[in-house]
Motif scaffolding. Sequence first.
Motif, PDB file in Angstrom:
ATOM      1  N   VAL A 174       2.335   1.174  -5.733  1.00  0.00           N
ATOM      2  CA  VAL A 174       1.703   1.307  -4.416  1.00  0.00           C
ATOM      3  C   VAL A 174       2.675   0.917  -3.308  1.00  0.00           C
ATOM      4  N   THR A 175       3.556  -0.020  -3.597  1.00  0.00           N
ATOM      5  CA  THR A 175       4.548  -0.429  -2.600  1.00  0.00           C
ATOM      6  C   THR A 175       5.513   0.701  -2.275  1.00  0.00           C
ATOM      7  N   ASP A 176       5.813   1.535  -3.272  1.00  0.00           N
ATOM      8  CA  ASP A 176       6.692   2.682  -3.031  1.00  0.00           C
ATOM      9  C   ASP A 176       6.046   3.642  -2.034  1.00  0.00           C
ATOM     10  N   VAL A 177       4.746   3.869  -2.210  1.00  0.00           N
ATOM     11  CA  VAL A 177       4.029   4.784  -1.317  1.00  0.00           C
ATOM     12  C   VAL A 177       3.965   4.210   0.095  1.00  0.00           C
ATOM     13  N   LEU A 178       3.613   2.934   0.207  1.00  0.00           N
ATOM     14  CA  LEU A 178       3.504   2.315   1.525  1.00  0.00           C
ATOM     15  C   LEU A 178       4.850   2.331   2.246  1.00  0.00           C
ATOM     16  N   LYS A 179       5.905   2.027   1.540  1.00  0.00           N
ATOM     17  CA  LYS A 179       7.244   2.037   2.134  1.00  0.00           C
ATOM     18  C   LYS A 179       7.616   3.440   2.610  1.00  0.00           C
ATOM     19  N   ASP A 180       7.274   4.447   1.798  1.00  0.00           N
ATOM     20  CA  ASP A 180       7.575   5.829   2.167  1.00  0.00           C
ATOM     21  C   ASP A 180       6.796   6.258   3.404  1.00  0.00           C
ATOM     22  N   LEU A 181       5.521   5.882   3.473  1.00  0.00           N
ATOM     23  CA  LEU A 181       4.694   6.256   4.614  1.00  0.00           C
ATOM     24  C   LEU A 181       5.243   5.676   5.917  1.00  0.00           C
ATOM     25  N   VAL A 182       5.704   4.440   5.863  1.00  0.00           N
ATOM     26  CA  VAL A 182       6.177   3.769   7.070  1.00  0.00           C
ATOM     27  C   VAL A 182       7.604   4.166   7.437  1.00  0.00           C
ATOM     28  N   LEU A 183       8.483   4.135   6.447  1.00  0.00           N
ATOM     29  CA  LEU A 183       9.903   4.351   6.735  1.00  0.00           C
ATOM     30  C   LEU A 183      10.312   5.814   6.792  1.00  0.00           C
ATOM     31  N   ASN A 184       9.638   6.659   6.005  1.00  0.00           N
ATOM     32  CA  ASN A 184      10.046   8.069   5.940  1.00  0.00           C
ATOM     33  C   ASN A 184       9.096   9.034   6.644  1.00  0.00           C
ATOM     34  N   GLN A 185       7.820   8.688   6.688  1.00  0.00           N
ATOM     35  CA  GLN A 185       6.849   9.605   7.280  1.00  0.00           C
ATOM     36  C   GLN A 185       6.379   9.186   8.664  1.00  0.00           C
ATOM     37  N   GLY A 186       6.947   8.106   9.162  1.00  0.00           N
ATOM     38  CA  GLY A 186       6.658   7.696  10.529  1.00  0.00           C
ATOM     39  C   GLY A 186       5.293   7.096  10.768  1.00  0.00           C
ATOM     40  N   LYS A 187       4.620   6.662   9.710  1.00  0.00           N
ATOM     41  CA  LYS A 187       3.316   6.034   9.862  1.00  0.00           C
ATOM     42  C   LYS A 187       3.481   4.631  10.454  1.00  0.00           C
ATOM     43  N   SER A 188       2.519   4.230  11.268  1.00  0.00           N
ATOM     44  CA  SER A 188       2.529   2.899  11.853  1.00  0.00           C
ATOM     45  C   SER A 188       1.168   2.253  11.625  1.00  0.00           C
ATOM     46  N   TYR A 189       1.169   1.037  11.103  1.00  0.00           N
ATOM     47  CA  TYR A 189      -0.089   0.355  10.787  1.00  0.00           C
ATOM     48  C   TYR A 189      -0.159  -0.999  11.488  1.00  0.00           C
ATOM     49  N   ASP A 190      -1.357  -1.312  11.970  1.00  0.00           N
ATOM     50  CA  ASP A 190      -1.593  -2.603  12.603  1.00  0.00           C
ATOM     51  C   ASP A 190      -2.095  -3.638  11.606  1.00  0.00           C
ATOM     52  N   VAL A 191      -2.784  -3.161  10.560  1.00  0.00           N
ATOM     53  CA  VAL A 191      -3.346  -4.066   9.548  1.00  0.00           C
ATOM     54  C   VAL A 191      -3.279  -3.398   8.179  1.00  0.00           C
ATOM     55  N   CYS A 192      -2.925  -4.195   7.173  1.00  0.00           N
ATOM     56  CA  CYS A 192      -2.991  -3.742   5.783  1.00  0.00           C
ATOM     57  C   CYS A 192      -4.005  -4.616   5.055  1.00  0.00           C
ATOM     58  N   VAL A 193      -4.845  -3.993   4.254  1.00  0.00           N
ATOM     59  CA  VAL A 193      -5.772  -4.721   3.383  1.00  0.00           C
ATOM     60  C   VAL A 193      -5.399  -4.365   1.953  1.00  0.00           C
ATOM     61  N   ALA A 194      -5.034  -5.361   1.160  1.00  0.00           N
ATOM     62  CA  ALA A 194      -4.592  -5.122  -0.220  1.00  0.00           C
ATOM     63  C   ALA A 194      -5.491  -5.861  -1.199  1.00  0.00           C
ATOM     64  N   ILE A 195      -6.019  -5.134  -2.171  1.00  0.00           N
ATOM     65  CA  ILE A 195      -6.878  -5.745  -3.183  1.00  0.00           C
ATOM     66  C   ILE A 195      -6.515  -5.179  -4.551  1.00  0.00           C
ATOM     67  N   GLY A 196      -6.245  -6.065  -5.481  1.00  0.00           N
ATOM     68  CA  GLY A 196      -5.880  -5.651  -6.832  1.00  0.00           C
ATOM     69  C   GLY A 196      -5.391  -6.851  -7.617  1.00  0.00           C
ATOM     70  N   PRO A 197      -4.627  -6.622  -8.681  1.00  0.00           N
ATOM     71  CA  PRO A 197      -4.074  -7.735  -9.453  1.00  0.00           C
ATOM     72  C   PRO A 197      -3.228  -8.644  -8.559  1.00  0.00           C
ATOM     73  N   MET A 198      -3.181  -9.918  -8.899  1.00  0.00           N
ATOM     74  CA  MET A 198      -2.440 -10.882  -8.081  1.00  0.00           C
ATOM     75  C   MET A 198      -0.987 -10.471  -7.892  1.00  0.00           C
ATOM     76  N   ILE A 199      -0.343 -10.002  -8.953  1.00  0.00           N
ATOM     77  CA  ILE A 199       1.072  -9.643  -8.855  1.00  0.00           C
ATOM     78  C   ILE A 199       1.265  -8.461  -7.910  1.00  0.00           C
ATOM     79  N   MET A 200       0.310  -7.534  -7.911  1.00  0.00           N
ATOM     80  CA  MET A 200       0.395  -6.396  -6.991  1.00  0.00           C
ATOM     81  C   MET A 200       0.273  -6.863  -5.547  1.00  0.00           C
ATOM     82  N   MET A 201      -0.721  -7.730  -5.292  1.00  0.00           N
ATOM     83  CA  MET A 201      -0.925  -8.215  -3.929  1.00  0.00           C
ATOM     84  C   MET A 201       0.282  -9.011  -3.452  1.00  0.00           C
TER      85      MET A 201
END
Length: 296
Positions: A174-201
Amino acid sequence: MYKIVKAEKLADKIYLMDVVAPRIAKSCQPGEFLIVKMDEVGERIPLTICDFDREAGIVTIVFQIVGASTERMAELKAGDAFQDVVGPLGQASEFVHEDLEELKKRKYVFVAGGVGTAPVYPQVKWMKEHGIDVDVIIGAKNKDLVILADEMEKVAGHLYVTTDDGSNGRKGMVTDVLKDLVLNQGKSYDVCVAIGPMIMMKFVCLLTKELQIPTIVSLNPIMVDGTGMCGACRVSIGNEVKFACVDGPEFDGHLVNFDEAMKRQQMYKTEEGRALLRLREGKTHHGGCGQCGGEK
């Protein structure tokens, strides 16, 4: 008794149930959880509310088999019932209480890992119902473990699915996707909500800290009794001691000491480990009153 009106296997060891619980359905909000108990000798199991229908008086839970109690739960069918269902418990997601017009000015991205998709769904659904489109990233090991994708597709502004092996959606974390959205696709986010296994979060928070995106996480994976009295979900948030089930389950992800929390999880699995934690932590080992002595 709380009747089960629907029981469905979503994926390997992951199950969904609709339970008749009118009072809980009437007042629950995204982010809150409930506790189910099968019978008089059954274990208390805290589960985040996945969905609710106020008119029908039904709440939806999703759980994964992780031990004997959830193994027994998986055997229940429509028509069976829980002896007790208690809730809603915990604190609702902060955005529920915020000014709607201010909320609409922010861009949210929700990151869900595995069973964490279940508690993400009611939050995204709430956003949709209030006219707010959000981006959602769902991650799983493979296509057979992706859950609620169709339901999420209906409420998300944009849905991105990724699997470790590439068998569904993109290939990667999921981190690969988020990084791609922000750095390569120009997405900008004000807040992220992450829920899943502790290591993922943990790794989502490391990335969002680097990207300077404020992040909320849900620590429901470390809850055990749901009251703060067992000491299992004690966690350090910045310089403060908190309990996921009493003070949360949602916290500022950039302040959570994930390494400490995951280490405590491992120690808590044995009686020797629990005894050591009680000795080291003293009165702060338990939540609630903090003075009860807990398991003495």
